[in-house]
Motif scaffolding. Structure first.
Motif: not given
Length: 481
Positions: A437-440, A273-282
């Motif tokens: 949505k991007n993460i999924n 994931l991109e950093p921003r996506e990873f932050a949200v996922f975490m």
């Protein structure tokens, strides 16, 4: 789906009793005339095709006889297109279904014909609304038709059998109930039956609709009945307790794995994931592990919405990943980095305002005479993130390096009136929704099919975010190890 998007058709399997076609048409006309077919597709053997031609087709055939009697516009029937005679890979027509080899050919033929009829248009709606009848043909043919429909049927497709009055059942002279008296020989010599007295009804058979276990790409790649059954069985065998997710904060990587390899050949697959996506996922995954769940802040102009948005916004700061060795080393060794100080400053400021306003919950109150600290906090955050050399780490909306930026997009309070800023609420809601949505999308892209994706993508039942695998099967590597 708009019902006008799809064309109603009858799909009938016949053997040596072609009258099941007219019996089914009569029952549809009587019970659900709004679903009366515009086309008829008949799947049959070489012998069965002879019966269709000799009894149903032509000006004097039973189909046209039925249309005239009930004032129905004739359905166009093109033999090349609508009469599907079962044949093998070499084009040899099948006479009957009496050998294992013939059974296998019939299974694949029926499945592939139904697969073609259930394909979707470019707008993702079915081309046809199918009424499939299993009233005719050998038992194997009817079973295979029903089974294939269970795998491939779309939401408005139907499967049925016809129930015929006992005296008329299996009578080769009976094709449909007539409007006026019409005598045909009965089963016993010298006994005649009046076809106007016959009763024909539809018996609808519920479909399991297993298509939801397949995405459109996979269903188009299925090569035959046995292949399809094997794929469906794989998906039904997936047990969430055998699935694991390992989250690596150092590499922003999600490792998806199966304890028992069902879908993945090498037992696991990685998604970066991109950093921003990873932050949200975490942020969300830690709440799931703790059994808390997470609801996206509402954009409704309410005090509670503001509180939720600000609370989530600042909590997310602690999940910002920094991929920089020197920077990470200072965090690890001294705990005295700019990021650590920033987090402390956030917590301190939240606590300070909470105490001043007698708020039990440590969140920022919406009204205050001093809002400069929030600008300073945002600037400090951007300075820290900028030093990491990765602009992608910015989680604030708007360009933080533009001195003329629109503060309304990142600031929850309007300077002029100290009122709640609705733009802030909207931007926060959009941020969470778009990032999830991007993460999924990335997870679905990396997985070989939707079978595992449905467990690993973030879903929102009852407006609370969840994953389909047990929380105890989620492992987060220690960022400081």
């Amino acid at each position: 789906m708009n019902k006008t998007d799809s064309i109603d058709i009858l799909l009938s399997v016949t053997g040596m009793t072609p009258q099941v076609v007219t019996e089914t048409l009569y029952a549809i006309h009587k019970e659900t005339p709004e679903r009366f077919p515009k086309e008829i597709y008949i799947i049959t053997t070489k012998k069965g095709a002879e019966g269709v031609r000799n009894n149903l087709l032509g000006e004097k055939g039973k189909l046209n006889e039925f249309y005239r009697e009930y004032g129905i516009s004739p359905i166009v029937f093109n033999e090349d297109r609508h009469l599907k005679i079962i044949h093998d890979v070499d084009g040899e027509l099948i006479d009957d279904a009496r050998t294992k080899e013939e059974q296998a050919v019939i299974a694949d033929f029926i499945f592939n014909e139904i697969k073609e009829l259930t394909e979707l248009n470019q707008n993702n709606t079915p081309k046809y609304r199918i009424h499939a009848s299993i009233a005719g043909g050998r038992k194997t043919m009817t079973y295979l038709t029903g089974s294939s429909m269970n795998i491939l049927a779309n939401p408005e497709d139907r499967l049925s059998h016809v129930l015929v009055s006992e005296a008329f059942e299996s009578n080769k002279e009976f094709y449909y109930p007539t409007k006026s008296e019409n005598l045909i020989p009965g089963k016993q010599e010298g006994i005649y039956l009046d076809t106007s007295k016959a009763k024909v009804e539809l018996s609808e058979i519920p479909l399991m609709r297993l298509r939801t276990l397949l995405d459109n790409k996979n269903s188009s790649l299925l090569t035959g009945y046995t292949h399809a059954v094997n794929e469906i069985n794989k998906r039904l065998m997936i047990n969430p307790k055998y699935l694991e997710l390992t989250v690596d904060p150092d590499t922003f990587t999600l490792t998806i794995s199966e304890k028992k390899s069902v879908i993945l050949n090498n037992n696991q697959i990685s998604v970066v994931l991109e950093p921003r996506e990873f932050a949200v996922f975490m942020f969300i995954i830690e709440k799931i592990k703790n059994g808390e769940g997470f609801t996206i802040p509402s954009s409704k102009y309410k005090y509670e919405s503001f509180i939720d948005a600000v609370k989530s916004f600042f909590e997310l700061f602690s999940k910002i990943p920094v991929k920089d060795e020197m920077f990470q080393k200072r965090i690890t060794e001294t705990r005295d980095s700019e990021l650590y100080e920033l987090i402390k400053a956030i917590n301190s400021k939240i606590s300070e305002y909470a105490e001043e306003c007698n708020i039990t919950d440590p969140v920022i109150p919406p009204y205050s005479e001093n809002t400069n600290w929030l600008y300073t906090l945002a600037d400090n955050a951007n300075i820290v993130l900028k030093r990491s050399g990765k602009k992608d780490f910015i989680i604030l909306n708007g360009d933080p390096y533009d001195s003329g930026r629109n503060h309304n997009l990142i600031h929850p309070v309007k300077i002029e009136s100290f009122e709640l800023n609705k733009d802030f609420l909207t931007s926060q809601k959009d941020f969470w929704q778009n990032t999830i949505k991007n993460i999924n999308k990335k997870i679905q892209k990396e997985l070989p099919s939707t079978d595992l994706a449905v467990f690993y993508t973030i879903t929102c039942p009852n407006k609370v975010y969840r994953l389909g695998i047990p929380p105890e099967n989620i492992h987060i590597r220690n960022h400081l190890d």
